[in-house]
Design an enzyme around this catalytic site. Structure first.
Site, PDB file in Angstrom:
ATOM      1  CB  CYS A 212      -0.962  -0.032   1.176  1.00  0.00           C
ATOM      2  SG  CYS A 212      -2.438   0.905   0.845  1.00  0.00           S
TER       3      CYS A 212
ATOM      4  CG  HIS B   5      -5.422  -3.499   2.455  1.00  0.00           C
ATOM      5  ND1 HIS B   5      -5.546  -2.448   1.587  1.00  0.00           N
ATOM      6  CD2 HIS B   5      -6.583  -3.563   3.129  1.00  0.00           C
ATOM      7  CE1 HIS B   5      -6.730  -1.888   1.750  1.00  0.00           C
ATOM      8  NE2 HIS B   5      -7.389  -2.543   2.668  1.00  0.00           N
TER       9      HIS B   5
END
Ligand SMILES: [Zn+2]
Lengths: 249, 438
Positions: free
Chosen positions: A97, A197
């Site tokens: 991320c 994620h």
């Protein structure tokens, strides 16, 4: 019982870069090693800390809020040479991320400010107009093996790959790096960056084991066999997440 | 519908309320605090128009105003964090209560920082009113405290009793750096998530001294007793004993916030607060829908503890652990729009303290297998764990595992709670939720 092998994990900025359950990825490293009687030593790096060169086999950097990510970006540069040397020496590195953005050359914010990154992955990122949010499925290819990988994405950055790294995978469903190219993530030798994620590793233990194998190889300079585990729960959660993603929500 | 026909409906109705409006917003506790504050203002003689839980966006407030504004003299509205800007712009409130911001449904709101910045714009906008509202702010949340920094008309509230401190900030704590200078904050006392007694080692940012505070809290599994301190008529501090059936330190904050808001309203309208009567009605205010309510099921009980976000569930876990003996727990995880589609938050919850106390753990909901992974990698003994995605079957399994006379603790996400309530209603164990007392 003492472990015959130990992996040394360097967790970068866990206090600030932990927003999308990065803790789950660390738990996967710890348990999958423990179930195989392999130890894990964790060194946590915070603002102002200096990473000791050569002392780690596995590096992890997760995602944070914009403000925290900007604090980290400034601090991280001081450790860039150490992290680049570790990557060159074959240590495993996972950037998730916000992490993938910081691993690239630069990040250009919405107001046009350019923040320098580590430059370990050949990519650049700029802020887009909208957030790319939702279930994300990719077909990932690592070391010639291909697998379906599931997760969730939530990012405003648009990431573009340069010629010196490959995408981690091709988008099956969701946005990926920029919502256009069909690329998701980046891979260069033992360094992986991704927007996935959920967290990434619990539902994709295959990827966790590849990173752990690289880390062990870095530590012991030879291949250390990883005993297969019963991944029934992982497979069920993976398949359900995959089915949820194919429903347009 | 109303908003489509008359886009200024909220503003028109709100402008007609003689005492104006009060707004309550937070990540956690806004429903309970609004309930407590409704009781506190009614007993002081106000005729309220208020919205009900689940309708805390502008259209829900418009509907409440349409129904009740004619005979009311005061508006009291629970406001969704992301809707505060639009609701504040249309209601032009007299009192604004801001309690906390935690990470919650990241897929819906983006980042917490973005919300803090939006709230700052809201307060700047309200400050420009000819009569700026009274701000009732939580001194113990560093982000909320930063919003009030340098402003007048602030009534700070907080918890002074340090005896319920936890060792460290919870993993899910978000406000870890100074909003003013960026340095890592020093938390001397942590009470809930990142709420506590804090200061910045690098600049003059520090926890404001609360005017209204809980100086002593005694917790029991079924509620609490509190000594509350607030400024009396002559400005000197007055102490008041409050008993409440609401469990946990997170509810201590809700009680103090509601009391502080009713005190601020009294100060503003020059109508007495009736503090002893406020204490009395708070003692009678039971948990809101799914926020700790207990349902009888034959010779057992089910306690429903809504699972919304990591900080909220950490509080639920603390509440459950305050009960003696072996525990039977049912967790239900859905990923529909109202729950948040990103289920990664379950990894930020500190479930681990439950492990050594569990007799049975049943996992259910659309994403039951994600829960199973969370507990597997949390090192739980998976022999005690049953996975059953269907909520009806899971309820039967969990109840069968719970001995007679004992309580089953159920932690459902929002839509899973509706599912669970549906089953319980169908079996005649509880009234349908729209007819329960609010
Ligand atoms: Zn500071």
């Amino acid at each position: 019982m003492s472990a015959t092998h130990t992996v040394r994990l360097c967790h970068l900025y866990p206090q600030l870069m932990n927003i999308y359950a990065d803790r789950g990825n660390i738990a996967v490293f710890r348990q999958r090693l423990a179930w195989r009687d392999i130890g894990l030593e964790i060194t946590e790096i915070g603002l102002g800390d200096v990473i000791e060169p050569v002392q780690h086999d596995l590096y992890y950097l997760g995602g944070g809020q914009d403000r925290d990510q900007n604090l980290v970006a400034k601090d991280l540069i001081a450790n860039a040479a150490t992290l680049q040397a570790a990557a060159n020496a074959g240590a495993a590195q996972l950037y998730v991320c916000g992490g993938i953005q910081l691993a690239g050359h630069s990040y250009v914010t919405a107001d046009g400010t350019e923040l320098a990154g580590l430059g370990i992955l050949d990519l650049t990122t700029e802020a887009g107009g909208s957030r790319l949010i939702g279930d994300l499925i990719i077909d990932a290819t690592v070391e010639g093996m291909s697998q379906r990988v599931v997760g969730y994405e939530n990012h405003v950055g648009r990431t573009h790959l340069g010629p010196n790294c490959e995408p981690l995978g091709q988008v099956v469903s969701g946005h990926g790096n920029d919502g256009e190219s069909g690329h998701e993530g980046a891979i260069l030798n033992h360094v992986i960056g991704t927007y996935l994620h959920g967290p990434l590793l619990p539902k994709n233990p295959w990827l966790a084991d590849i990173l752990l194998a690289w880390a062990l190889e870095h530590r012991y300079k030879k291949e250390v066999a990883l005993r297969p585990l019963d991944d029934l729960v992982e497979a069920r959660a993976h398949d359900i997440a995959s089915a949820r993603a194919s429903i347009k929500r | 519908m109303l908003l489509k026909l008359r886009p200024n409906a909220v503003a028109e109705y709100a402008a007609g309320l003689p005492h104006g409006s009060m707004l309550v917003s937070a990540t956690n506790g806004k429903t309970t605090t609004t309930r407590l504050l409704a009781a506190a203002t009614r007993v002081a003689g106000y005729d309220l128009v208020t919205n009900t839980e689940g309708s805390n966006l502008e259209r829900g407030i418009a509907a409440a105003l349409l129904k009740g504004s004619r005979c009311a003299d005061l508006g009291l509205f629970e406001v969704d964090e992301a809707a505060l800007a639009s609701v504040a712009a249309s209601t032009r409130p007299q009192v604004v209560v801001l309690m906390n911001l935690f990470r919650d449904q990241l897929d819906r709101y983006g980042e917490l920082e973005t919300l803090v910045d939006k709230w700052r714009d809201v307060l700047d906008d309200l400050q420009a009113q000819s009569e700026p509202p009274t701000l009732v702010l939580n001194a113990d949340d560093p982000n909320i405290a930063a919003l009030g920094r340098g402003r007048r008309n602030v009534v700070w509230f907080g918890v002074d009793d340090k005896s319920h401190a936890i060792g460290n900030r919870e993993h899910a704590a978000d406000a870890t750096t100074c909003r003013h200078c960026g340095a890592p904050l020093n938390h001397r006392v942590v009470l809930v998530g990142h709420l506590g007694h804090w200061d910045c080692p690098n600049c003059d940012s520090t926890r404001p001294t609360p005017a209204v505070s809980a100086t002593k809290i005694d917790l029991t599994p079924h509620g609490q007793q509190m000594t509350l301190r607030y400024p009396g008529p002559a400005g000197s501090p007055v102490e008041l004993a409050i008993a409440s059936p609401l469990p946990g330190v997170h509810n201590s904050y809700n009680i103090v916030a509601a009391f502080a808001a009713s005190w601020a309203l009294a100060d503003r309208t020059s109508r007495p607060q009736q503090a002893p009567a406020v204490a009395r009605v708070m003692a009678e205010t039971k948990p809101a829908f799914g926020r700790g309510e207990v349902v009888d099921v034959d010779d057992k009980q089910i306690q429903l503890l809504l699972a919304k976000n990591p900080t909220g569930v950490n509080q639920n876990v603390r509440t459950i652990l305050s009960n003696p003996g072996e525990l039977n727990v049912l967790v239900l995880l859905n990923d529909r729009t109202a729950d948040g589609q990103d289920v990664s938050w379950i990894w930020d919850v500190d479930w681990e303290p439950l492990d050594s106390r569990l007799s049975s753990l049943t996992l259910s909901g659309d994403r039951a297998w994600d829960l199973a992974l969370r507990f597997r990698y949390g090192g739980f003994d998976m022999d005690n764990v049953t996975v059953s995605p269907d909520p009806t079957k899971a309820l039967d399994i969990a109840l069968a595992a719970t001995p007679a006379g004992n309580t089953l603790y159920a932690l459902p996400t929002y839509t899973a709670m509706l599912d669970l309530r549906g089953v319980l209603t169908q079996r005649g164990h509880t009234a349908a939720y729209w007819s329960t007392d609010r």
